[in-house]
Structure formats: C-alpha cells, structure tokens
Design an enzyme around this catalytic site. Structure first.
Site, short mmCIF file in Angstrom:
data_model
loop_
_atom_site.label_atom_id
_atom_site.label_comp_id
_atom_site.label_asym_id
_atom_site.label_seq_id
_atom_site.Cartn_x
_atom_site.Cartn_y
_atom_site.Cartn_z
N LYS A 168 18.91 51.67 -12.77
CA LYS A 168 18.63 50.23 -12.99
C LYS A 168 17.94 50.05 -14.34
O LYS A 168 18.34 49.20 -15.14
CB LYS A 168 17.74 49.70 -11.88
CG LYS A 168 17.10 48.35 -12.17
CD LYS A 168 16.24 47.82 -11.07
CE LYS A 168 14.84 48.32 -11.08
NZ LYS A 168 13.91 47.61 -12.00
N ASN A 169 16.91 50.86 -14.59
CA ASN A 169 16.08 50.62 -15.77
C ASN A 169 16.70 51.09 -17.08
O ASN A 169 16.18 50.77 -18.15
CB ASN A 169 14.69 51.23 -15.57
CG ASN A 169 13.91 50.44 -14.52
OD1 ASN A 169 14.33 49.35 -14.11
ND2 ASN A 169 12.80 50.99 -14.06
N ARG A 207 11.75 39.83 -14.67
CA ARG A 207 10.96 39.88 -15.89
C ARG A 207 11.68 40.59 -17.01
O ARG A 207 11.48 40.30 -18.19
CB ARG A 207 9.65 40.65 -15.68
CG ARG A 207 8.88 40.39 -14.47
CD ARG A 207 7.72 41.30 -14.40
NE ARG A 207 7.21 41.55 -15.72
CZ ARG A 207 6.56 40.64 -16.45
NH1 ARG A 207 6.39 39.45 -15.96
NH2 ARG A 207 6.12 40.93 -17.65
N CYS A 256 3.67 39.03 -11.85
CA CYS A 256 4.46 39.57 -10.74
C CYS A 256 3.50 40.30 -9.80
O CYS A 256 2.32 40.47 -10.11
CB CYS A 256 5.58 40.44 -11.25
SG CYS A 256 5.19 42.16 -11.38
N ARG A 261 1.38 41.75 -16.36
CA ARG A 261 2.54 42.19 -17.14
C ARG A 261 2.85 41.23 -18.30
O ARG A 261 3.90 40.61 -18.36
CB ARG A 261 3.75 42.37 -16.23
CG ARG A 261 3.47 43.44 -15.19
CD ARG A 261 4.63 43.69 -14.29
NE ARG A 261 5.71 44.38 -15.02
CZ ARG A 261 6.87 44.68 -14.43
NH1 ARG A 261 7.09 44.31 -13.19
NH2 ARG A 261 7.81 45.32 -15.11
N ASP A 273 6.54 54.30 -10.99
CA ASP A 273 7.57 53.79 -10.07
C ASP A 273 7.80 54.70 -8.88
O ASP A 273 8.54 54.35 -7.97
CB ASP A 273 8.90 53.60 -10.81
CG ASP A 273 8.81 52.46 -11.80
OD1 ASP A 273 9.75 52.28 -12.59
OD2 ASP A 273 7.78 51.75 -11.78
N ILE A 304 -1.14 52.67 -14.72
CA ILE A 304 -0.24 51.85 -15.54
C ILE A 304 -0.35 50.37 -15.19
O ILE A 304 -0.47 49.52 -16.07
CB ILE A 304 1.23 52.31 -15.38
CG1 ILE A 304 1.37 53.80 -15.72
CG2 ILE A 304 2.16 51.45 -16.22
CD1 ILE A 304 1.06 54.17 -17.16
N ARG A 346 16.69 44.66 -5.16
CA ARG A 346 16.68 44.50 -6.61
C ARG A 346 17.01 45.83 -7.28
O ARG A 346 17.56 45.87 -8.37
CB ARG A 346 15.30 44.07 -7.10
CG ARG A 346 14.85 42.73 -6.58
CD ARG A 346 13.59 42.30 -7.26
NE ARG A 346 13.73 42.44 -8.71
CZ ARG A 346 12.79 42.03 -9.56
NH1 ARG A 346 11.67 41.54 -9.12
NH2 ARG A 346 12.98 42.16 -10.85
C1 EPZ Z 1 9.27 49.11 -17.21
O1 EPZ Z 1 8.56 47.90 -17.08
C2 EPZ Z 1 10.05 49.27 -15.91
N1 EPZ Z 1 10.98 48.16 -15.75
C3 EPZ Z 1 9.08 49.29 -14.72
O2 EPZ Z 1 9.85 49.54 -13.55
C4 EPZ Z 1 8.11 50.45 -14.92
O3 EPZ Z 1 7.16 50.43 -13.87
C5 EPZ Z 1 7.39 50.30 -16.27
O4 EPZ Z 1 8.38 50.22 -17.33
C6 EPZ Z 1 6.46 51.48 -16.56
O5 EPZ Z 1 7.19 52.66 -16.56
C7 EPZ Z 1 12.17 48.20 -16.40
O6 EPZ Z 1 12.46 49.13 -17.13
C8 EPZ Z 1 13.10 47.04 -16.18
P1 EPZ Z 1 5.62 48.43 -19.75
P2 EPZ Z 1 7.84 47.26 -18.39
O7 EPZ Z 1 5.90 47.41 -20.79
O8 EPZ Z 1 8.69 47.43 -19.58
C9 EPZ Z 1 1.31 46.49 -20.09
C10 EPZ Z 1 10.62 49.20 -11.38
O9 EPZ Z 1 10.02 49.40 -10.32
N2 EPZ Z 1 1.93 45.67 -21.16
O10 EPZ Z 1 5.66 49.87 -20.13
O11 EPZ Z 1 7.36 45.90 -18.03
C11 EPZ Z 1 1.82 46.07 -18.74
O12 EPZ Z 1 1.07 44.98 -18.24
C12 EPZ Z 1 9.90 48.53 -12.52
O13 EPZ Z 1 11.81 49.54 -11.61
C13 EPZ Z 1 1.12 44.80 -21.88
O14 EPZ Z 1 -0.08 44.70 -21.65
O15 EPZ Z 1 6.57 48.24 -18.50
C14 EPZ Z 1 1.63 47.29 -17.90
O16 EPZ Z 1 0.30 47.35 -17.44
C15 EPZ Z 1 8.52 48.02 -12.13
N3 EPZ Z 1 1.69 44.03 -22.86
C16 EPZ Z 1 1.88 48.42 -18.90
O17 EPZ Z 1 1.72 47.84 -20.20
C17 EPZ Z 1 3.03 44.10 -23.16
O18 EPZ Z 1 3.49 43.40 -24.07
C18 EPZ Z 1 3.26 49.03 -18.78
O19 EPZ Z 1 4.20 48.05 -19.10
C19 EPZ Z 1 3.82 45.01 -22.41
C20 EPZ Z 1 3.25 45.78 -21.42
#
Ligand code: EPZ
Length: 422
Positions: free
Chosen positions: A22-23, A91, A115, A120, A305, A327, A397
């Site tokens: 998916k990701n 998202r 969420c 996020r 995850d 995270i 999802r």
């Molecule tokens: C991706 O989300 C994945 N989703 C998530 O999988 C996964 O948990 C996450 O990466 C971490 O590995 C997809 O790939 C579609 P991040 P993403 O930006 O990109 C903070 C699942 O279950 N952050 O690395 O949103 C954020 O709040 C999903 O399949 C900021 O503060 O993850 C979080 O605490 C859930 N500002 C941390 O970084 C930003 O601009 C990690 O977020 C961006 C992120």
C-alpha cells in the site's frame, strides 16, 4: 457497515501470498501526475488505493484498475486540485502536492486533518517545497501552492526523516530545474520503490534508501511502467498472526531483506522464521512466546506500523514486553481494545508495559485505525471463544482480502454485516 467475527484458538496452517505494498503504491500512483501515462502492476485493491485512483480521475486523468494493474492516462483539462472529501478519507492525498506543482506549476490540496494516531502535520512537506521556489499559502483549510516559473532545484535538510515529506519532495524535484539534494531523507523501502519507478521513467535520482538523495531535474519523464514491491507490513502481520495463534505458514512474496528488525524481534520472542528462497519464508510457532521489548524507529529500525500487531502477539507471551512508540504521539488506541480481551497492558507515556497472560477471551471490540484493527485480528485469532471486531473499514484501507487469506489458512473468520450502526 461490516464486522469480523472470529472464533479463535485455531492454529494457522498453509501457504499465503503477500499483496503489493500500500505505502509504495500510493506515491507511485500519484507520480503518474508527472507524466502522460503509467502502467503500475501489483497494486493492492484497497480502500486507500481506490481513493488515490479517485483523486486522479477527479482531477481529469483516465484510470483503469483491473486485476491489481492500474493504467493511468492524461485526460483533457486537468484540475490541479485534491478536494476535501477525498483528502479527508486519506491523508496520503497530500502526496499530490509535489507532482501537481512540478507538472502544472500550481496545486490546491485540502490540508489533511488530524487522524487517530496523531496530529500528523505536513509542515515539513510545505517547508521543503517552498525551498524549491513554491509560494505556499494556507487558506480556508486548503494548501494553495504556485510555482509560476517552475520549481528550481535546491538543497533541503529535513528536521525529521519524514516518509511522506521525502516522497513529496522527491517527486517535485524530478521535474525541477537543476539539482536537488535531500538531506536527512527517510530511508523506508517504499521510497526506494518510488525512486526506482521514477528512474525507470527517465528521472535522474541517486542515493534513495540513504539519508541523502540527489535529483537532477529533467524536462519530462516517460511512461511509468512498474511493479510495486510486496507489502512488508502485511507480511509482518501474517508473522504476528501465526506467532499468536500458533501453527506454521509458508509466506510467499515475503520481502525478507527489508524486514530485518521485525524478523529479529519475532525470533527473539521464540518464533521460527526460515528463508525458503529469496521471497519465501517458513514461519512456525507453538503459540507460547517469550516477552520481548521493542522501540519503534525510522527505517531500518522496528517499524511503527508493526507495533500494534507485535503488541497483540506479546499479550500471551511469558513475561513482560516493554513497547515504546517513538514515531507517533498517539498510537496506543489498540491497548484499550486488547484490554477488553483480557490483556494486561499499562501505558506510561509513550511506553506500554505488556504482561503476558494465560489466555485472552473473545469479546466485542472496536477498530480505531488501520494497524490497531490488524492487532485485534491477531489477538482474536489467539483468543478463546468469539471476538467481534467492529468498524473494519479501517482495516480494509490497508489489507487486501485479509479474512479470505486467513480462512484459507484454517482460521474461523467471517466478514458479516454489522448488527450495530457502526
Ligand atoms: C508514512 O506516513 C506511512 N503512510 C505510515 O503508514 C507510517 O506509519 C509512517 O510513514 C511512518 O513510517 C504512508 O506511507 C501512506 P511521516 P507519513 O511523515 O508519511 C511527523 C500505515 O499504517 N511529521 O514519516 O505521514 C508526523 O507527525 C500508515 O500504513 C511532522 O511533524 O509519516 C509523525 O509523528 C500509518 N511534520 C512523524 O513525523 C511533517 O510535515 C512521521 O511522519 C511530516 C511528518
């Protein structure tokens, strides 16, 4: 609305094949915005991938999704917008921002709301794209971005190795003028998959999978013709299922090389995991595990995850497991539901202390987010009596035909219409 009804206590046995990631699929689907057409294979048929496809068709692209193969062609007048209704449900829609800006010089994308697992924000995405010359304003809940003269390559250092932020910036940089250097980039395998898909279409990218990615902007890229990698989190979830319920599985399309941390921790917990060939493993467990600590980290650390699914398996382990989530700030929604099944879990800040219990007893439980719902399936398979999991739209999802795959392995699991208004 549907629910899962699981009669637990049955060991799993047989062979299962992991679906496409998916990701990895989501950013590669949105990368189709960068080019005239795309053929993307091994795309899992999920709520989220269908949402991504709806976003493209809503913009005016033509899309045909059949048998896990997605064909995208550029339509006539493209609407460079991702509207609230669709972004609200997923998202990852914010990943349209980079490609729209790069290809069309403008984008209007609804700000993703919060969420279940945390605030996020997307501040790092916006800061990075501004460094490439985009003028970005937030108005009435929308991100309004323009880059009239096109994006220009720059050096960007992420405060945090954000997965989505790295993907957004990578896609934008592909068509920017000049060179972009992304420092403190996320190293997740899904980013490597995206980079490989883009390179195959003519993008000039180096360093994906490391913390520094260099992109030489090009005028345009050709057709994206790519097969998505297997889903490492679905693969890990099957290991958690057999770890908790007991039995033995052969798991095909298992991306062994990108699951090191997960494999090590399940082995520490007493699960047998043996490589059969490059993409196949044999997994065996007698259902009695040893309490094992995990701390979620960015790749290649233990993936956030997989935290909920690992916790569910540890509920029945001998001893204590300390589970630390670093995270996301609120990724313990599954704890309250696992406690309804009899699990002994105490939360102290971002740490959950899980004390193994003799048995879990089935009950009605509520899915709250994607991976939380997977953890309830893991626990339900191991629990005695019947577990009913409501709101499984969360699960759908990110898991393709999970109940069918588990039934074929001997689990007594059914997807039935909910008897409640949820
Ligand atoms: C991706 O989300 C994945 N989703 C998530 O999988 C996964 O948990 C996450 O990466 C971490 O590995 C997809 O790939 C579609 P991040 P993403 O930006 O990109 C903070 C699942 O279950 N952050 O690395 O949103 C954020 O709040 C999903 O399949 C900021 O503060 O993850 C979080 O605490 C859930 N500002 C941390 O970084 C930003 O601009 C990690 O977020 C961006 C992120």
């Amino acid at each position: 609305m549907y629910k899962f009804v699981i009669k637990g206590g049955k060991p799993l046995k047989g062979k299962v094949r992991v679906s496409g990631s998916k990701n990895a699929s989501l950013p590669i689907i949105f990368a189709a915005i960068l080019t005239e057409d795309a053929v993307i294979s091994n795309v899992p048929d999920l709520r989220d991938t269908r949402t991504a496809i709806s976003l493209l068709t809503d913009m005016g692209f033509e899309a045909e999704f059949e048998g896990n193969r997605l064909k995208v062609a550029k339509g006539t007048n493209i609407k460079t917008e991702a509207d609230y209704e669709l972004v609200r449900t997923m998202r990852a829609s914010v990943l349209t921002l980079g490609p729209l800006l790069a290809r069309f010089g403008k984008a209007r994308v609804s700000l993703p709301g919060g969420c279940a697992i945390g605030a996020r924000p997307v501040d790092l995405h916006l800061k990075a794209l501004s460094k490439l010359g985009a003028d970005i304003r937030i108005e009435h809940g929308y991100i309004n971005a323009v880059a009239p003269g096109g994006l220009k390559g720059a050096e960007v250092v992420f405060d945090f190795p954000t997965v989505g932020g790295t993907e957004n910036l990578l896609m934008a940089a592909v068509l920017a003028k000049g060179k972009t250097v992304i420092r403190n980039a996320a190293k997740e395998p899904e980013i490597v998959d995206l980079a490989c898909a883009l390179r195959k279409a003519g993008a000039v990218i180096e360093g994906e999978g490391t913390d520094t990615i260099e992109v030489e902007g090009v005028e345009s890229i050709g057709t994206i013709d790519y097969t998505v990698m297997p889903d490492r989190i679905e693969a890990g979830t099957f290991v958690a299922c057999v770890a908790a319920a007991g039995g033995e599985l052969v798991i095909e399309e298992f991306p062994y090389d990108v699951l090191g941390a997960v494999i090590d921790k399940f082995k520490d917990a007493g699960v047998t995991i043996e490589k059969v060939d490059e993409m196949t493993v044999f997994v065996k467990s007698n259902g009695r595990l040893v309490g094992t600590d995990i701390t979620t980290e960015v790749y290649p650390g233990f993936p956030t995850d997989m935290q909920a699914q690992f916790m569910a398996a540890m509920c029945l382990a001998d001893g204590v497991s300390i589970i630390k989530e670093t995270i996301f700030e609120n990724r313990f929604q599954h704890v309250l539901e696992l406690q309804r099944l009899g699990a002994d879990i105490k939360i102290e800040g971002n740490t959950a202390v899980v004390r193994g219990v003799e048995k879990l007893i089935g009950a009605k439980v509520m899915a709250t987010d994607l991976r939380a719902s997977a953890s309830l399936v893991v626990a339900g398979l191991a629990a005695e009596n019947t577990t009913e999991i409501y709101r499984i739209y969360h699960l759908e999802r990110g898991y393709e035909n999970l109940e069918k795959k588990l039934s074929a392995l001997g689990a007594d699991i059914e997807r039935v219409k909910s008897d409640r208004p949820y």
